[in-house]
Design an enzyme around this catalytic site. Structure first.
Site, mmCIF file in Angstrom:
data_model
loop_
_atom_site.group_PDB
_atom_site.id
_atom_site.type_symbol
_atom_site.label_atom_id
_atom_site.label_comp_id
_atom_site.label_asym_id
_atom_site.label_seq_id
_atom_site.Cartn_x
_atom_site.Cartn_y
_atom_site.Cartn_z
ATOM 1 N N SER A 40 -48.685 -42.829 16.246
ATOM 2 C CA SER A 40 -47.250 -42.514 16.271
ATOM 3 C C SER A 40 -46.518 -43.507 15.381
ATOM 4 O O SER A 40 -46.578 -44.721 15.599
ATOM 5 C CB SER A 40 -46.713 -42.604 17.699
ATOM 6 O OG SER A 40 -45.304 -42.810 17.669
ATOM 7 N N ASP A 78 -44.302 -32.668 11.866
ATOM 8 C CA ASP A 78 -43.027 -31.950 12.039
ATOM 9 C C ASP A 78 -43.007 -30.600 11.321
ATOM 10 O O ASP A 78 -42.043 -29.846 11.444
ATOM 11 C CB ASP A 78 -41.872 -32.814 11.520
ATOM 12 C CG ASP A 78 -41.680 -34.064 12.386
ATOM 13 O OD1 ASP A 78 -42.062 -34.031 13.568
ATOM 14 O OD2 ASP A 78 -41.153 -35.060 11.865
ATOM 15 N N ARG A 116 -36.058 -27.406 14.694
ATOM 16 C CA ARG A 116 -37.128 -26.914 13.810
ATOM 17 C C ARG A 116 -37.638 -25.536 14.243
ATOM 18 O O ARG A 116 -38.092 -24.755 13.415
ATOM 19 C CB ARG A 116 -38.268 -27.931 13.714
ATOM 20 C CG ARG A 116 -37.802 -29.201 13.034
ATOM 21 C CD ARG A 116 -38.879 -29.958 12.297
ATOM 22 N NE ARG A 116 -38.262 -30.932 11.417
ATOM 23 C CZ ARG A 116 -38.085 -32.236 11.675
ATOM 24 N NH1 ARG A 116 -38.535 -32.735 12.801
ATOM 25 N NH2 ARG A 116 -37.492 -33.033 10.815
HETATM 26 C C1 S3P Z 1 -41.034 -40.027 13.004
HETATM 27 C C2 S3P Z 1 -42.335 -39.961 13.392
HETATM 28 C C3 S3P Z 1 -42.975 -38.757 13.934
HETATM 29 C C4 S3P Z 1 -42.120 -37.519 13.745
HETATM 30 C C5 S3P Z 1 -40.682 -37.774 14.006
HETATM 31 C C6 S3P Z 1 -40.152 -38.850 13.096
HETATM 32 C C7 S3P Z 1 -40.515 -41.289 12.460
HETATM 33 O O1 S3P Z 1 -43.218 -38.949 15.294
HETATM 34 O O2 S3P Z 1 -42.581 -36.470 14.550
HETATM 35 O O3 S3P Z 1 -39.917 -36.597 13.800
HETATM 36 O O4 S3P Z 1 -39.455 -41.287 11.812
HETATM 37 O O5 S3P Z 1 -41.163 -42.332 12.653
HETATM 38 P P1 S3P Z 1 -44.444 -39.866 15.809
HETATM 39 O O6 S3P Z 1 -43.854 -41.113 16.328
HETATM 40 O O7 S3P Z 1 -45.074 -39.042 16.867
HETATM 41 O O8 S3P Z 1 -45.345 -40.162 14.642
#
Ligand code: S3P
Length: 431
Positions: free
Chosen positions: A162, A314, A388
């Site tokens: 993440s 996403d 989305r």
């Molecule tokens: C993001 C990371 C992603 C993504 C989110 C934006 C970011 O989530 O889905 O819309 O800006 O760091 P994760 O933390 O699950 O990677």
């Protein structure tokens, strides 16, 4: 507010895509933590990012928008906001700001969010922050109180990868000299690493036997700089997928971030037989950007493995739409995280496709879509308040046999405020 997308037009021309959401949040937060005045060009002015702008102002930074659309942020030592910080619908705002505030001694703050954000899991952030010694509620849900402190170090295994968790840890680690390291078996988007370097912070990235290891170096003080933000590949996904599925279409999006940790959708579309051309590749404020042109073509089904998902997390709703128009069975694996996005996106995709006459099934984290090369449409889609999902099904409606309606279209403003105008600008019939 409801919106309907009707089929029949070929989409042609340039789609003006606004700035990247991830980079916009990071630019505001790092500028607010830095010494001096940062000028930001191309900031995404969406609800999510404006929540972060208001938040950093509440922490003491000076934030101004120039008449030319440039944002000017003067960093300051953070102080306790007089009221709770409302992150609206934005998981990135909440998670990154919690990390930043946790490493600020003396700062006391409570983070809140809207109904959707208040249901999203936060232990993934509070657990590593607590391990660093932060004074953070151990609740899994907002509202969460953070009492900033001088933190210790951490060596954290980030599974599932993440970027928000990694970023929260790195931001929390800026105020300590202790070792701060995050290891990911599959790398998540690296905008924080790139932007921290731009602000003068030492960040090392190593490919190790345990995985991708990101560590803060000795120099962690941030200095103001100029940031130019590229267009958001997650927003570009909708007009570009629309071009791929609507006969006669030919659409270009300029200066899109094509960081390889964000381009999973475009790679899969190409493997499906998408007619995609990248040109004018260059580095802008540390990020690779390019113009992307997509022309209509007939699509083959795809197989996507769990390792490919972080680079397109996403874009799965947009990919699902492309799969609906492919001829045959597509299989996408590793989608467990979609259950805890702005909605249960996996459930919303299956329900929406089914309503539009496309057979689709999901188990815990896999999605199968049985495309037939054409899509009936003719449905009203419940978006579950998810921007989305709304944009994906409006995209589908542009190439279906009959129009598609979505509810709660106002949520689109959280990430892509000019969506309808941009789509109409390339000939889409949305109203
Ligand atoms: C993001 C990371 C992603 C993504 C989110 C934006 C970011 O989530 O889905 O819309 O800006 O760091 P994760 O933390 O699950 O990677």
């Amino acid at each position: 507010m409801k919106l309907t997308a009707a089929p029949g037009s070929a989409l042609r021309g340039e789609a003006a895509i606004p700035g990247d959401k991830s980079c916009s949040h990071r630019a505001l937060i790092l500028a607010a933590m830095a010494e001096g005045e940062t000028r930001i060009e191309g900031l995404l002015e969406s609800e999510d990012v404006l929540a972060t702008a208001r938040a950093v102002e509440a922490f003491g930074a000076e934030v101004k928008r120039g008449a030319d659309g440039e944002w000017i942020v003067r960093g300051a030592p953070w102080s306790s906001p007089s009221e709770p910080v409302d992150c609206g619908n934005s998981g990135t705002a909440a998670r990154l700001l919690m990390g930043a505030a946790a490493g600020m001694p003396g700062v006391e703050v409570t983070f809140t969010g809207d109904t959707s954000l208040s249901k999203r899991p936060m232990k993934r952030i509070t657990a590593p922050l607590q391990r660093m010694g932060a004074g953070v509620d151990s609740s899994d849900h907002l509202p969460i109180a953070v009492n900033g402190a001088r933190l210790g170090g951490i060596d954290y295994r980030n599974v599932p990868a993440s970027a928000q968790v990694k970023s929260a840890i790195l931001l929390a680690g800026l105020g300590t000299e202790a070792r701060v390291r995050v290891v990911e078996p599959v790398p998540s988007r690296d905008h924080s690493e790139i932007m921290l370097s731009l602000f003068g912070c030492e960040v090392a990235v190593d490919d190790t036997p345990e995985g991708w290891a990101v560590s803060l170096g000795g120099k962690r003080r941030l200095s103001a700089c100029g940031v130019k933000i590229g267009a958001d590949p997650s927003s570009a996904a909708f007009p570009l997928v629309a071009a791929a599925i609507a006969p006669g279409s030919d659409v270009t999006a300029r200066s899109v971030i094509v960081n390889p940790l964000r381009t999973g959708l475009y790679e899969v579309l190409e493997a499906m037989g998408g007619d995609i051309e990248l040109s004018n590749e260059r580095i802008q404020s540390g990020e690779l950007v390019a113009d992307i042109r997509i022309r209509h073509s007939s699509l083959q089904p795809c197989r996507v493995s769990a390792e490919q998902i972080p680079a397109m997390i996403d874009e799965v709703p947009a990919l699902a739409v492309a799969c609906a128009f492919a001829d045959g069975e597509s299989l996408i694996e590793g989608l467990g995280e979609l259950r805890v996005k702005e909605s249960d996106r996996l459930g919303a995709i299956v329900a929406g496709l089914t309503a539009c006459g496309v057979a689709a099934v999901a188990d815990e984290d896999r999605l199968r879509i049985f495309g037939k090369g054409q899509v009936r449409g003719g449905a009203s889609i419940a978006t579950s308040g998810d921007h989305r999902i709304a944009m994906a099904f409006l995209t589908l409606g542009l190439a279906a046999q009959t129009p598609v309606e979505v509810d709660e279209a106002e949520m689109i403003a959280t990430s892509f405020p000019g969506f309808v105008e941009v789509m109409r600008g390339i000939g889409a019939n949305i109203g």
